[in-house]
Design a protein around this motif. Structure first.
Motif, PDB file in Angstrom:
ATOM      1  N   LEU A  91       9.475 -88.719-123.339  1.00  0.00           N
ATOM      2  CA  LEU A  91      10.148 -89.309-124.543  1.00  0.00           C
ATOM      3  C   LEU A  91      10.090 -90.593-124.583  1.00  0.00           C
ATOM      4  O   LEU A  91      10.315 -91.363-125.651  1.00  0.00           O
ATOM      5  CB  LEU A  91      11.802 -88.549-124.611  1.00  0.00           C
ATOM      6  CG  LEU A  91      11.684 -86.992-124.692  1.00  0.00           C
ATOM      7  CD1 LEU A  91      13.194 -86.730-124.251  1.00  0.00           C
ATOM      8  CD2 LEU A  91      11.218 -86.666-126.024  1.00  0.00           C
ATOM      9  N   LYS A 142      19.446 -91.504-125.623  1.00  0.00           N
ATOM     10  CA  LYS A 142      18.365 -90.742-126.280  1.00  0.00           C
ATOM     11  C   LYS A 142      17.710 -90.092-125.464  1.00  0.00           C
ATOM     12  O   LYS A 142      17.230 -88.757-125.389  1.00  0.00           O
ATOM     13  CB  LYS A 142      17.546 -91.505-127.222  1.00  0.00           C
ATOM     14  CG  LYS A 142      17.951 -92.039-128.576  1.00  0.00           C
ATOM     15  CD  LYS A 142      16.853 -93.123-128.873  1.00  0.00           C
ATOM     16  CE  LYS A 142      17.372 -93.612-130.398  1.00  0.00           C
ATOM     17  NZ  LYS A 142      17.337 -92.762-131.568  1.00  0.00           N
ATOM     18  N   ARG A 192      12.229-108.530-111.394  1.00  0.00           N
ATOM     19  CA  ARG A 192      12.793-108.866-112.941  1.00  0.00           C
ATOM     20  C   ARG A 192      11.741-109.180-113.873  1.00  0.00           C
ATOM     21  O   ARG A 192      11.343-110.451-113.476  1.00  0.00           O
ATOM     22  CB  ARG A 192      14.285-109.279-112.908  1.00  0.00           C
ATOM     23  CG  ARG A 192      15.144-108.988-114.150  1.00  0.00           C
ATOM     24  CD  ARG A 192      16.659-109.144-114.102  1.00  0.00           C
ATOM     25  NE  ARG A 192      17.312-109.007-115.357  1.00  0.00           N
ATOM     26  CZ  ARG A 192      17.738-108.096-115.634  1.00  0.00           C
ATOM     27  NH1 ARG A 192      17.939-106.966-114.780  1.00  0.00           N
ATOM     28  NH2 ARG A 192      18.289-108.077-116.890  1.00  0.00           N
ATOM     29  N   THR A 200      12.037-109.198-123.276  1.00  0.00           N
ATOM     30  CA  THR A 200      11.537-109.406-124.295  1.00  0.00           C
ATOM     31  C   THR A 200      12.643-108.955-125.256  1.00  0.00           C
ATOM     32  O   THR A 200      13.462-108.228-125.042  1.00  0.00           O
ATOM     33  CB  THR A 200      10.411-108.654-124.734  1.00  0.00           C
ATOM     34  OG1 THR A 200      10.532-107.343-124.164  1.00  0.00           O
ATOM     35  CG2 THR A 200       9.153-109.475-124.009  1.00  0.00           C
ATOM     36  N   ILE A 201      12.669-109.296-126.543  1.00  0.00           N
ATOM     37  CA  ILE A 201      13.441-108.880-127.536  1.00  0.00           C
ATOM     38  C   ILE A 201      13.015-107.659-127.970  1.00  0.00           C
ATOM     39  O   ILE A 201      11.826-107.297-128.140  1.00  0.00           O
ATOM     40  CB  ILE A 201      13.621-110.131-128.796  1.00  0.00           C
ATOM     41  CG1 ILE A 201      13.861-111.143-128.236  1.00  0.00           C
ATOM     42  CG2 ILE A 201      14.493-109.376-129.897  1.00  0.00           C
ATOM     43  CD1 ILE A 201      13.540-112.586-129.108  1.00  0.00           C
ATOM     44  N   ARG A 202      14.153-106.513-127.848  1.00  0.00           N
ATOM     45  CA  ARG A 202      13.693-105.329-128.095  1.00  0.00           C
ATOM     46  C   ARG A 202      13.882-104.891-129.598  1.00  0.00           C
ATOM     47  O   ARG A 202      14.802-105.524-130.285  1.00  0.00           O
ATOM     48  CB  ARG A 202      14.809-104.204-127.388  1.00  0.00           C
ATOM     49  CG  ARG A 202      14.785-104.465-125.689  1.00  0.00           C
ATOM     50  CD  ARG A 202      15.590-103.593-125.443  1.00  0.00           C
ATOM     51  NE  ARG A 202      15.248-102.450-125.277  1.00  0.00           N
ATOM     52  CZ  ARG A 202      15.383-101.606-124.198  1.00  0.00           C
ATOM     53  NH1 ARG A 202      16.126-101.951-123.259  1.00  0.00           N
ATOM     54  NH2 ARG A 202      14.839-100.337-123.938  1.00  0.00           N
ATOM     55  N   GLU A 259      11.566 -98.698-131.322  1.00  0.00           N
ATOM     56  CA  GLU A 259      11.931 -97.634-130.189  1.00  0.00           C
ATOM     57  C   GLU A 259      12.551 -96.465-130.383  1.00  0.00           C
ATOM     58  O   GLU A 259      11.980 -95.346-130.296  1.00  0.00           O
ATOM     59  CB  GLU A 259      12.729 -98.325-129.182  1.00  0.00           C
ATOM     60  CG  GLU A 259      12.224 -99.252-128.490  1.00  0.00           C
ATOM     61  CD  GLU A 259      13.147 -99.974-127.149  1.00  0.00           C
ATOM     62  OE1 GLU A 259      14.042 -99.305-127.039  1.00  0.00           O
ATOM     63  OE2 GLU A 259      12.613-100.867-126.679  1.00  0.00           O
ATOM     64  N   ALA A 260      13.321 -96.605-131.703  1.00  0.00           N
ATOM     65  CA  ALA A 260      13.804 -95.254-132.367  1.00  0.00           C
ATOM     66  C   ALA A 260      12.856 -94.396-132.941  1.00  0.00           C
ATOM     67  O   ALA A 260      12.900 -93.169-132.825  1.00  0.00           O
ATOM     68  CB  ALA A 260      14.852 -95.511-133.366  1.00  0.00           C
ATOM     69  N   LEU A 284       9.564 -94.490-132.112  1.00  0.00           N
ATOM     70  CA  LEU A 284       8.778 -93.800-131.132  1.00  0.00           C
ATOM     71  C   LEU A 284       9.364 -92.657-130.502  1.00  0.00           C
ATOM     72  O   LEU A 284       9.050 -91.679-130.175  1.00  0.00           O
ATOM     73  CB  LEU A 284       8.632 -94.914-129.993  1.00  0.00           C
ATOM     74  CG  LEU A 284       7.804 -94.497-128.632  1.00  0.00           C
ATOM     75  CD1 LEU A 284       6.514 -94.178-128.961  1.00  0.00           C
ATOM     76  CD2 LEU A 284       8.136 -95.423-127.837  1.00  0.00           C
ATOM     77  N   PHE A 285      10.925 -92.598-130.278  1.00  0.00           N
ATOM     78  CA  PHE A 285      11.582 -91.633-129.720  1.00  0.00           C
ATOM     79  C   PHE A 285      11.565 -90.444-130.758  1.00  0.00           C
ATOM     80  O   PHE A 285      11.197 -89.293-130.452  1.00  0.00           O
ATOM     81  CB  PHE A 285      13.025 -91.902-129.408  1.00  0.00           C
ATOM     82  CG  PHE A 285      13.791 -90.936-128.638  1.00  0.00           C
ATOM     83  CD1 PHE A 285      13.768 -90.714-127.241  1.00  0.00           C
ATOM     84  CD2 PHE A 285      14.509 -89.999-129.670  1.00  0.00           C
ATOM     85  CE1 PHE A 285      14.394 -89.621-126.762  1.00  0.00           C
ATOM     86  CE2 PHE A 285      15.214 -89.000-129.003  1.00  0.00           C
ATOM     87  CZ  PHE A 285      15.203 -88.810-127.732  1.00  0.00           C
TER      88      PHE A 285
END
Lengths: 371, 635
Positions: A179, A307, B3, B7-9, B14-15, B17-18
């Motif tokens: 996911l 999520k 570490r 990067t700036i997310r 991402e949402a 993609l999910f």
């Protein structure tokens, strides 16, 4: 906001105690159906019904408690839960209690505890925690370490041996990675690697009885009175149910005890025999309803961790359903996976409902945004 | 873990993609569910009938029900073999909390033996706990009553009744009826060979001997079935359907039990046999072989001691002397030889010899003696039968030769099975050249022929053969199979008779030869020198017959036979064949009393007893009237 005040009040009340009404409706429906099937499958044993109700009550309570914990707290707990679970699994292997020929229990003096149940939640939490630290989609290295986090407990549990649980735990971790957006190339590569691992699994890791189960699955008629008996009787039960089923309490395979373990792992066969193809479609509809609701909650979650965790819990719930239905109908080898919330039995039900509690926490506790 | 550079997310990406991945997962879920559904579709819709059949095969068991065995009646409707309930004390282990305690209590009440307990526990092993196991079988009525009074104290213990064969007349009919007993391995093999396995699936007993064995098929009946629903342990949940068995047919025998009992009484304490038939049908009215034994002993399994006593008894009670006893027929076959001599024109009614008590062949030293030391003087064929002159028949045999004798006597049934409805039958022996060659690898000598004339030498016959041959004489050559079965009894009491079984008749050119011989047999009983004259003096009926005295012991050439000197088992067999009334024969009697001595004084009186008994219960034509018609006819 044209809802009646009563409904609004109810909704507000459930909202306040962090319960997702839709999901709860699905779960309660399933439990209700389960009661009817169990009454039939237990041979009209009210004692079993009472014990199951007690268990369901406990499980709902656990769900309610779990729903109160903020998702951020779960996130912070992930590493500790995972580490503790892994240590306990090692402890089980070293000084665990034997029960039914498998080493699954840890005796803590007062209570006996199955660490693998903890890991059913700790593994997706850990993987979600780890993967969500990176920008998504994750690169190869995080995916690799993600898999390491999954494989370690899986092997420990498979060694107990508990094939069903290790399968569920492995899938819960893999779902989180999938996911998160693991690249399709990597998916192809892992699939290949997995296939290459199968012979190793067969020759070095699987116990004789597990191999026997697989062989029986491939050809149950080879030993119809021995190892093939369960699956043959189960298929007879399902097949003889036909389109409409024989009717509640009328299943001859189950009522006359031809069907083994009819109230636990094989309860789906009882259901199929008595309610037929039609009933099965209805039951599957309830499961799909719960899964869809779970995925919606996951999709609406605010952060990546939530999520991934919510999605993983939901899909693992489906794995229960698929594996159980598959194994009793001859699609999959018989591994001990119960039909979730319907099969008689305690531990896994509490864990499942704890998972739904986390799901509800994610679905109802949001920080800044509100609609 | 090192570490990485933060990067700036891009939260929206991402949402998305999910969301895409969740959608794919949902599609996979639906795909897998459709696989489950199609598999269930195959099982529940496409292969439903197949699985339905297998499901029924699991739960429905077809249990056979044994048919009740047909009853056996005598010709007057007297029950000879019946089915009686036998009771056994049975325990259902599942329903008994304290098995040991219960058995201890039962031991106090019923006196259960250690052996019975042992049997019980060995039967208990490997038995389902809900199946009853017998602790004691064949309870007496008293035991049944005693237990019934205390039944309430013994939950799970009960008395079970099963029908079992019982022969009320016991040893009087053993050789006729035979008996039934538990089916053994050998019986089972025969049942399988006959394809009767299913029919005997619930049957406990099978006919082992006699009529019970010969008519097993009709007596047994046809198996019935009940369809029951069972659970996975085979416990019967309920009965779905019953297809009742067809009971075996009730049969009626030609036997007259009263006459049979008279025969038994007449032979009491003797070894021998009596056969009484009806000459017009061949029906067997009585057949008793002495000594006998109780067939009821065998029904529930005879003890080893009892069985070996029967088996090893020198009196051989197990054999049926009437059909299996092979006796030299002695003088009883003189009438048959006379018919042959007349028919072959070797002699005629007027041929006479002068009997000096000795018979010799030219150029042969051997002397054949007449039973009367000084001979009978001048005798013709009739007189030779009346006084049983041996010399006449030595010469007749010599003149006929073995080939003609052997062939003709075979036509009378000697050396062959009569076909009586019993498996226990011997064909005895009618000697011939071929037989002697095969048996001893020796030629037939002329000296072998001479004693054949008086029914000795190698000639043996069973009493049933003798009886059949006398009926052939009476019927002028017509022949019947002796039949024990008379017919079948219907539910309304009516009897349908079995058809008579006839055999190839004996053809003669001159029927008056039959009458001449029968007249001679009349003289045996009624003539002034007849050998059975004393035995049959003053009978209210007129009979005819022939005595016989069979030598079992060869006397040296110059010695005389002294009964006292030879051991009992080698003494002569007394024999008699006869029929009555002379004008219209209703009964034919043949009998042998082993080692009793001469036939006229030891067999003929017994025959009279039987005939007396018969005519006390049956009508017969007036003596004077017959006497008149007969003498007219004979002159």
């Amino acid at each position: 906001m044209k809802k009646s005040t009563l409904k609004a009040n109810q909704s507000n009340f459930l909202q306040r105690i962090h319960i997702d009404a839709v999901l709860l409706l699905g779960l309660l429906t399933l439990m209700g159906v389960g009661m009817f099937v169990l009454y039939s499958a237990s041979g009209q044993d009210f004692g079993q019904i009472k014990r199951q109700i007690a268990r369901l009550g406990l499980a709902l309570l656990v769900m309610l408690v779990m729903a109160q914990i903020p998702p951020m707290a779960y996130r912070r707990l992930s590493v500790y839960a995972y580490a503790a679970g892994l240590l306990m699994l090692l402890a089980v292997l070293l000084f665990g209690d034997m029960g039914k020929g498998a080493q699954r229990w840890l005796d803590l003096g007062v209570i006996r505890f199955q660490p693998s149940e903890l890991m059913k939640l700790a593994v997706p939490m850990m993987v979600a925690w780890y993967i969500s630290k990176f920008t998504l989609p994750p690169k190869t290295l995080p995916v690799f370490f993600g898999f390491v986090l999954v494989v370690a407990p899986t092997i420990l549990i498979a060694k107990q041996p508990d094939l069903g649980t290790s399968l569920l735990i492995a899938s819960s971790g893999i779902f989180a990675i999938f996911l998160a957006g693991m690249s399709w190339r990597l998916i192809g590569f892992v699939t290949l690697l997995g296939s290459a691992f199968l012979p190793i699994l067969w020759f070095f890791l699987m116990k004789e009885y597990q191999k026997q189960r697989v062989l029986t699955f491939l050809n149950p008629e080879s030993d119809p009175l021995g190892s093939g008996y369960h699956i043959i009787q189960s298929k007879i039960a399902i097949g003889s149910g036909g389109f409409e089923g024989k009717g509640w309490l009328q299943g001859t395979q189950s009522q006359l005890e031809f069907l083994p373990e009819r109230h636990t792992d094989f309860i789906f066969s009882v259901f199929s025999e008595e309610f037929g193809f039609l009933g099965v479609l209805g039951l599957l509809a309830i499961y799909v309803f719960i899964i869809v609701r779970g995925l919606i909650i996951a999709n609406r979650a605010q952060d990546a961790y939530s999520k991934l965790l919510a999605g993983s819990i939901t899909l693992t719930f489906f794995v229960y359903v698929f594996v159980n239905m598959g194994m009793v109908s001859g699609l999959l080898p018989v591994v001990g996976v119960p039909l979730p919330l319907v099969s008689y039995g305690g531990t896994s039900m509490v864990t499942l409902m704890a998972g739904f509690g986390i799901l509800m926490a994610i679905g109802t506790q949001k920080r800044f945004l509100s609609r | 873990m090192p570490r990485k550079r933060q990067t700036i997310r891009d939260h929206t990406a991402e949402a998305n993609l999910f969301a895409r991945r969740a959608m794919i997962a949902m599609l996979i879920v639906l795909l897998l569910i459709s696989i489950v559904i199609s598999n269930l579709y195959v099982l529940q819709i496409r292969q439903h009938e197949d699985y339905q059949t297998r499901s029924n095969g699991n739960r429905i068991k077809v249990l056979p029900i044994a048919p009740n065995r047909g009853l056996i009646y005598d010709r007057n409707g007297v029950l000879l073999a019946e089915n009686r309930p036998v009771f056994s004390l049975e325990l259902i282990p599942e329903q008994i909390d304290d098995l040991e305690g219960t058995i201890t209590q039962l031991t106090e009440l019923m006196g259960i033996t250690e052996e019975e307990k042992e049997n019980f526990f060995s039967n208990l092993r490997g038995q389902r706990r809900f199946k009853p196991v017998a602790l004691r079988t064949q309870l007496t009525e008293l035991e049944v009553a005693r237990f019934s009074a205390h039944q309430h104290q013994f939950p799970g213990v009960g008395i079970e009744a099963r029908l079992s064969r019982f022969y009320p007349y016991g040893d009087a009919l053993t050789h006729v009826l035979g008996y039934v007993a538990k089916i053994n391995k050998k019986d089972l093999q025969k049942i399988v060979e006959a394809g009767q396995e299913a029919n005997y699936a619930a049957t406990y007993d099978i006919g082992k001997l006699g009529i019970e064995k010969f008519h097993e098929e009709v007596l047994h009946g046809t198996v019935g079935y009940q369809q029951v629903e069972v659970n996975n342990q085979g416990r019967i949940i309920r009965t779905l359907n019953v297809d009742p068995p067809v009971p075996g047919r009730d049969i009626v025998l030609n036997i007259d039990i009263e006459l049979q009992l008279a025969a038994q009484q007449a032979l009491e304490g003797k070894r021998g046999t009596i056969v009484v038939t009806s000459p017009k049908t061949g029906g067997v009215l009585a057949m008793y072989s002495s000594p006998s034994y109780d067939p009821n002993l065998f029904v529930h399994g005879i003890s080893r001691t009892n069985y070996s006593a029967l088996l090893n008894s020198p009196d051989r009670p197990l054999i049926n002397r009437a059909t299996q006893g092979q006796y030299p027929p002695a003088s009883t076959i003189k009438p048959h030889l006379a018919v042959l001599g007349l028919e072959q024109k070797v002699i005629d009614a007027k041929t006479t010899i002068n009997d000096r008590g000795r018979y010799q062949l030219p150029n042969v030293d051997h002397v054949w003696r007449d039973w009367k030391k000084w001979g009978h003087g001048k005798v013709d064929v009739t007189k030779a039968i009346e006084v049983s002159c041996d010399t006449f028949y030595y010469d007749l045999a010599y003149q006929l030769g073995i080939d003609r004798i052997s062939e003709a006597m075979s036509e009378f049934g000697f050396g062959d099975y009569t076909g009586i409805d019993l498996y226990e039958e011997s064909d005895a022996n009618m000697p011939s050249r071929g037989w002697k060659r095969a048996r001893f690898n020796q030629p037939w000598y002329i000296g072998d022929t001479i004693p054949v004339g008086i029914g000795q030498s190698y000639w043996t016959a069973t009493p049933i053969q003798l009886n059949q041959s006398i009926n052939a004489l009476i019927n002028h050559g017509e022949r019947f199979v002796p039949q024990i079965l008379r017919g079948f009894m219907h539910d309304n009491g009516e009897i349908s008779l079995e058809p008579l079984k006839t055999l190839r008749p004996i053809m003669v050119s001159e029927h008056k030869n039959w009458d001449l011989v029968l007249k001679a047999m009349y003289e045996v009983v009624n003539g002034k020198d007849g050998t059975a004259r004393h035995a049959f003096s003053d009978t209210p009926y007129i009979s005819a017959g022939k005595t016989g005295t069979a030598q079992l012991f060869t006397v040296g050439q110059d010695e005389e036979y002294e009964a006292e000197d030879v051991s009992e088992r080698l003494r002569d067999n007394a024999m008699y064949v006869g029929f009555a009334p002379y004008s219209d024969p209703q009964v034919t009697v043949s009998l042998v009393v082993e080692n009793a001595g001469g036939g006229s004084s030891n067999a003929a009186p017994i025959a009279r007893e039987i005939m007396d008994f018969y005519f006390r219960h049956h009508e017969f034509p007036n003596r004077q009237a017959i006497s008149a018609t007969r003498s007219e006819g004979a002159e």
